[in-house]
Scaffold this motif. Structure first.
Motif, PDB file in Angstrom:
ATOM      1  N   VAL A 186       0.832  -1.205   0.000  1.00 57.33           N
ATOM      2  CA  VAL A 186       0.000   0.000   0.000  1.00 57.33           C
ATOM      3  C   VAL A 186       0.868   1.257   0.000  1.00 57.33           C
ATOM      4  N   LEU A 187       1.944   1.253   0.754  1.00 60.61           N
ATOM      5  CA  LEU A 187       2.760   2.453   0.908  1.00 60.61           C
ATOM      6  C   LEU A 187       3.799   2.651  -0.194  1.00 60.61           C
ATOM      7  N   ALA A 188       4.132   1.612  -0.941  1.00 60.30           N
ATOM      8  CA  ALA A 188       5.150   1.726  -1.984  1.00 60.30           C
ATOM      9  C   ALA A 188       4.616   2.549  -3.152  1.00 60.30           C
ATOM     10  N   GLU A 189       5.522   3.148  -3.877  1.00 60.58           N
ATOM     11  CA  GLU A 189       5.147   3.929  -5.052  1.00 60.58           C
ATOM     12  C   GLU A 189       5.542   3.165  -6.300  1.00 60.58           C
ATOM     13  N   GLY A 190       4.753   3.320  -7.341  1.00 58.65           N
ATOM     14  CA  GLY A 190       5.034   2.672  -8.612  1.00 58.65           C
ATOM     15  C   GLY A 190       3.793   1.969  -9.131  1.00 58.65           C
ATOM     16  N   SER A 191       3.993   1.176 -10.161  1.00 59.19           N
ATOM     17  CA  SER A 191       2.872   0.440 -10.746  1.00 59.19           C
ATOM     18  C   SER A 191       2.441  -0.675  -9.795  1.00 59.19           C
ATOM     19  N   ALA A 192       1.317  -1.284 -10.100  1.00 58.86           N
ATOM     20  CA  ALA A 192       0.776  -2.328  -9.221  1.00 58.86           C
ATOM     21  C   ALA A 192       1.749  -3.501  -9.088  1.00 58.86           C
ATOM     22  N   GLY A 193       2.418  -3.869 -10.158  1.00 58.39           N
ATOM     23  CA  GLY A 193       3.381  -4.966 -10.107  1.00 58.39           C
ATOM     24  C   GLY A 193       4.567  -4.660  -9.217  1.00 58.39           C
ATOM     25  N   ILE A 194       5.065  -3.452  -9.321  1.00 55.62           N
ATOM     26  CA  ILE A 194       6.203  -3.033  -8.501  1.00 55.62           C
ATOM     27  C   ILE A 194       5.799  -2.980  -7.039  1.00 55.62           C
ATOM     28  N   ARG A 195       4.603  -2.471  -6.768  1.00 55.56           N
ATOM     29  CA  ARG A 195       4.123  -2.386  -5.390  1.00 55.56           C
ATOM     30  C   ARG A 195       3.968  -3.778  -4.791  1.00 55.56           C
ATOM     31  N   LEU A 196       3.420  -4.696  -5.568  1.00 57.61           N
ATOM     32  CA  LEU A 196       3.250  -6.069  -5.089  1.00 57.61           C
ATOM     33  C   LEU A 196       4.603  -6.739  -4.859  1.00 57.61           C
ATOM     34  N   LEU A 197       5.532  -6.533  -5.762  1.00 56.55           N
ATOM     35  CA  LEU A 197       6.870  -7.107  -5.613  1.00 56.55           C
ATOM     36  C   LEU A 197       7.563  -6.551  -4.366  1.00 56.55           C
ATOM     37  N   ALA A 198       7.441  -5.251  -4.153  1.00 60.47           N
ATOM     38  CA  ALA A 198       8.039  -4.642  -2.959  1.00 60.47           C
ATOM     39  C   ALA A 198       7.408  -5.212  -1.696  1.00 60.47           C
ATOM     40  N   GLY A 199       6.095  -5.401  -1.711  1.00 60.98           N
ATOM     41  CA  GLY A 199       5.413  -5.972  -0.554  1.00 60.98           C
ATOM     42  C   GLY A 199       5.840  -7.396  -0.277  1.00 60.98           C
ATOM     43  N   VAL A 200       5.945  -8.202  -1.320  1.00 65.40           N
ATOM     44  CA  VAL A 200       6.347  -9.602  -1.136  1.00 65.40           C
ATOM     45  C   VAL A 200       7.778  -9.697  -0.628  1.00 65.40           C
ATOM     46  N   LEU A 201       8.664  -8.903  -1.191  1.00 67.05           N
ATOM     47  CA  LEU A 201      10.059  -8.925  -0.729  1.00 67.05           C
ATOM     48  C   LEU A 201      10.169  -8.480   0.725  1.00 67.05           C
ATOM     49  N   ALA A 202       9.465  -7.428   1.088  1.00 67.24           N
ATOM     50  CA  ALA A 202       9.491  -6.972   2.482  1.00 67.24           C
ATOM     51  C   ALA A 202       8.893  -8.028   3.404  1.00 67.24           C
TER      52      ALA A 202
END
Length: 66
Positions: free
Chosen positions: A27-43
């Motif tokens: 939710v807090l990451a910036e970028g496209s939906a794919g980038i946000r999901l990838l950032a969430g999964v990695l975190a």
């Protein structure tokens, strides 16, 4: 989980921590939906790793009266 010495409660807490961190980060990451999901999964995966390590250390070195 039993191989590492974690009980069922620790496994449930691990999943909760991982899901909460994943959702918050996505939710807090910036970028496209794919980038946000990838950032969430990695975190979420990184937080799960730290959770396992800290839980193992607590279980190993906690006082007997806990």
């Amino acid at each position: 989980m039993a191989i590492l010495g974690l009980n069922r409660r620790d496994g449930r807490n691990l999943i909760v921590v991982m899901l909460v961190v994943t959702v918050v980060m996505a939710v807090l990451a910036e970028g496209s939906a794919g980038i946000r999901l990838l950032a969430g999964v990695l975190a979420g995966l990184i937080s799960a790793g730290f959770f396992v390590v800290s839980t193992l250390l607590i279980n190993r070195y906690k006082p007997d009266h806990w």
